[in-house]
Design an enzyme around this catalytic site. Sequence first.
Site, short mmCIF file in Angstrom:
data_model
loop_
_atom_site.label_atom_id
_atom_site.label_comp_id
_atom_site.label_asym_id
_atom_site.label_seq_id
_atom_site.Cartn_x
_atom_site.Cartn_y
_atom_site.Cartn_z
N GLU A 12 -0.56 7.63 8.93
CA GLU A 12 0.39 8.06 7.91
C GLU A 12 0.09 9.45 7.39
O GLU A 12 0.95 10.12 6.84
CB GLU A 12 0.35 7.10 6.72
CG GLU A 12 1.09 5.84 6.97
CD GLU A 12 1.01 4.97 5.74
OE1 GLU A 12 1.89 5.06 4.90
OE2 GLU A 12 0.02 4.23 5.62
N GLY A 78 3.36 -6.34 2.88
CA GLY A 78 4.05 -7.53 3.37
C GLY A 78 5.12 -7.93 2.36
O GLY A 78 4.82 -8.06 1.17
N GLU A 192 -4.33 -2.46 -2.01
CA GLU A 192 -4.94 -1.31 -2.69
C GLU A 192 -4.30 -0.88 -4.00
O GLU A 192 -4.98 -0.37 -4.90
CB GLU A 192 -4.93 -0.07 -1.76
CG GLU A 192 -5.65 -0.23 -0.45
CD GLU A 192 -4.83 -0.90 0.62
OE1 GLU A 192 -3.58 -0.92 0.49
OE2 GLU A 192 -5.40 -1.42 1.59
N ASP A 215 5.87 -6.26 7.43
CA ASP A 215 5.82 -7.65 7.88
C ASP A 215 6.21 -8.54 6.71
O ASP A 215 6.37 -8.07 5.59
CB ASP A 215 4.40 -7.98 8.36
CG ASP A 215 3.38 -7.79 7.26
OD1 ASP A 215 3.18 -8.72 6.48
OD2 ASP A 215 2.81 -6.68 7.13
#
Length: 249
Positions: A12, A78, A192, A215
């Site tokens: 990223e 997620g 995080e 996901d």
Amino acid sequence: MTTAILSAVAEEQAGLLELLHSPRRLNRAGREFWQGELLGQPVVLGLSRMGKVAAATTATTLIEAFGASRLVFTGVAGGVARGVKVGDVVVATEFVQHDMNASPLFPRYQVPLYDRTRFACDEALSALLSQAVVEGLKTAASQSASSYAAQAGVHRGLIASGDRFVSAAAEVSALQADLQDAGHAVLAVEMEGAAVAQVCFDYGLPFAAVRTISDRADEQAHVDFPKFVTEVASQYALAIIEAFMRKLP
Ligand code: ADE
């Protein structure tokens, strides 16, 4: 005013590094940081790594060693709330730690000795980030071979962080039910954000965070995750941060 841009993983950060003017690499706390200018703004780039402690170390170093005065985080998460699907984007308004439990000493989810359960993101910075997400997704949709960006929903709300990669539908249900019982309706889980939000609270600095849904935190999560980060989320993150930098005062 130095803006810190925290990415969860190197993929990223790669696109941002290419755009960085006068890049200088520095090592602190066993980590590599990059200082320079991004679209005319002084920035420092850091990697959170994975998990709350690693992210807190990175955030603290960005503030103490590099003088960051505002922090923005890009990463993946997620999706757990209904309607938060793979390819969507969540801009955090607040964070809770789903694995914090010092009961019976303190109510479940409360961070001991802070007298609070949730840590809020900065409203003004998050509003700019939300606008940047809309613009960034348009850019990503026009550039990307994948169809995700064109169909991406944008959500704003509570994100839960914890030191677990959640990868079972039953675990999602239990986690959501327990959080909901305590009054926390979460959109997504990651590992995080709540730690960085707490560090920024400690230092009184503005923080904003954006997460692309990689996901659904179910049995498929580990399969979707690495491929998605490289092929989709990294492109989103770059387009979003470019748009965001242009908006910063
Ligand atoms: N980050 C991305 N997907 C995640 C998941 N399923 N659990 C925790 N963190 C994540």
